[in-house]
Design a protein around this motif. Structure first.
Motif, PDB file in Angstrom:
ATOM      1  N   TYR A 172       0.836  -1.191   0.000  1.00  0.00           N
ATOM      2  CA  TYR A 172       0.000   0.000   0.000  1.00  0.00           C
ATOM      3  C   TYR A 172       0.870   1.241   0.000  1.00  0.00           C
ATOM      4  N   ARG A 173       0.404   2.261  -0.648  1.00  0.00           N
ATOM      5  CA  ARG A 173       1.065   3.558  -0.656  1.00  0.00           C
ATOM      6  C   ARG A 173       0.671   4.316   0.613  1.00  0.00           C
ATOM      7  N   ILE A 174       1.627   4.985   1.227  1.00  0.00           N
ATOM      8  CA  ILE A 174       1.345   5.782   2.414  1.00  0.00           C
ATOM      9  C   ILE A 174       1.840   7.204   2.177  1.00  0.00           C
ATOM     10  N   PRO A 209     -12.868   2.927  -1.534  1.00  0.00           N
ATOM     11  CA  PRO A 209     -12.422   1.567  -1.855  1.00  0.00           C
ATOM     12  C   PRO A 209     -10.894   1.459  -1.773  1.00  0.00           C
ATOM     13  N   ASN A 210     -10.413   0.534  -0.933  1.00  0.00           N
ATOM     14  CA  ASN A 210      -8.973   0.314  -0.764  1.00  0.00           C
ATOM     15  C   ASN A 210      -8.230   1.569  -0.296  1.00  0.00           C
ATOM     16  N   GLN A 211      -8.910   2.410   0.453  1.00  0.00           N
ATOM     17  CA  GLN A 211      -8.294   3.620   0.981  1.00  0.00           C
ATOM     18  C   GLN A 211      -8.703   3.805   2.434  1.00  0.00           C
ATOM     19  N   SER A 217      -3.422   3.887   0.546  1.00  0.00           N
ATOM     20  CA  SER A 217      -4.179   3.526  -0.656  1.00  0.00           C
ATOM     21  C   SER A 217      -3.440   2.398  -1.364  1.00  0.00           C
ATOM     22  N   LYS A 218      -4.194   1.591  -2.068  1.00  0.00           N
ATOM     23  CA  LYS A 218      -3.607   0.446  -2.762  1.00  0.00           C
ATOM     24  C   LYS A 218      -2.902   0.933  -4.019  1.00  0.00           C
ATOM     25  N   TYR A 219      -1.724   0.370  -4.293  1.00  0.00           N
ATOM     26  CA  TYR A 219      -1.006   0.722  -5.516  1.00  0.00           C
ATOM     27  C   TYR A 219      -1.801   0.309  -6.745  1.00  0.00           C
TER      28      TYR A 219
END
Length: 228
Positions: free
Chosen positions: A36-38, A202-204, A226-228
């Motif tokens: 996941y991106r942070i 979604p995915n966040q 958030s998801k890559y």
């Protein structure tokens, strides 16, 4: 989907024995977590979500409680809320959803007790083994069992601590996840950090870290996942 996402954050932080996420699911084995991106924002002046810099911990708590309705926050995690004196926790235990009992060094046989509402929901060992009672094969009054009323938890833990082979499991008592439906715990003001999370899509999700110095808010970090 977002509950899986929150669970992944919990697993990573619980392994450090300091920062569980807003879920209170136990550590379990499974596939490698997805990346996941942070992105982090920081606040050192002003307010965020109604929480002000220099605000007292006691007045921050009801503001986080209010986020249950507006943001879907389900729990508040309290960092370094760790004790070795069970007797001092009689009034505080019922205020928490997630309690960890272990030796100072940390062991696979450490015990994770999760409470939902007024009853014990689940019991896990740090190894991931699920139990219906702890210790196993002990009598009702000297074991914690799934379905037990939270009002019985303190007396049962005292009885377990008095059994020699389990006494060392009370060297490290962590009241990790605060029940936001319960009253404020004055001892929370001694914690250097509280944090909580909520889904933003979604995915966040966002995880909010509220840092304290001397019982007052010193800064806030907002980690956007958030998801890559």
């Amino acid at each position: 989907m977002h509950m899986k996402f929150i669970g992944l954050l919990l697993a990573a932080t619980l392994l450090l024995r300091c920062q569980p996420s807003s879920s209170v699911d136990p550590i379990t084995t499974g596939p490698e977590p997805e990346p996941y991106r942070i992105v982090r924002d920081s606040i050192k002046t002003g307010t965020y979500l109604g929480i002000a810099i220099d605000e007292q911990a006691a007045s921050v708590y009801p503001k986080i409680q209010a986020l249950q309705a507006t943001k879907g926050v389900s729990a508040l995690n309290v960092v370094s809320n760790v004790f070795a004196d069970l007797i001092a926790l009689k009034e505080r235990l019922p205020l928490y959803q997630y309690i960890l009992l272990d030796q100072k060094s940390g062991t696979d046989s450490g015990v994770q007790i999760t409470v939902e509402g007024k009853t014990v929901k689940s019991i896990y060992l740090n190894s991931g083994q699920q139990l219906t009672q702890w210790p196993e094969k002990q009598a009702v009054d000297s074991s914690v069992r799934v379905g037990d009323a939270i009002s019985t938890l303190y007396d049962k833990l005292v009885a377990i601590r008095n059994i020699d082979r389990y006494t060392n499991k009370f060297e490290y008592i962590s009241l990790m996840t605060k029940n936001l439906s319960a009253d404020y715990d004055g001892g929370m003001s001694q914690s250097p950090q509280w944090y909580f999370g909520f889904s933003t899509g979604p995915n966040q999700m966002d995880q909010i870290q509220v840092h304290f110095r001397g019982g007052k808010v010193s800064k806030l970090y907002i980690d956007h996942y958030s998801k890559y």
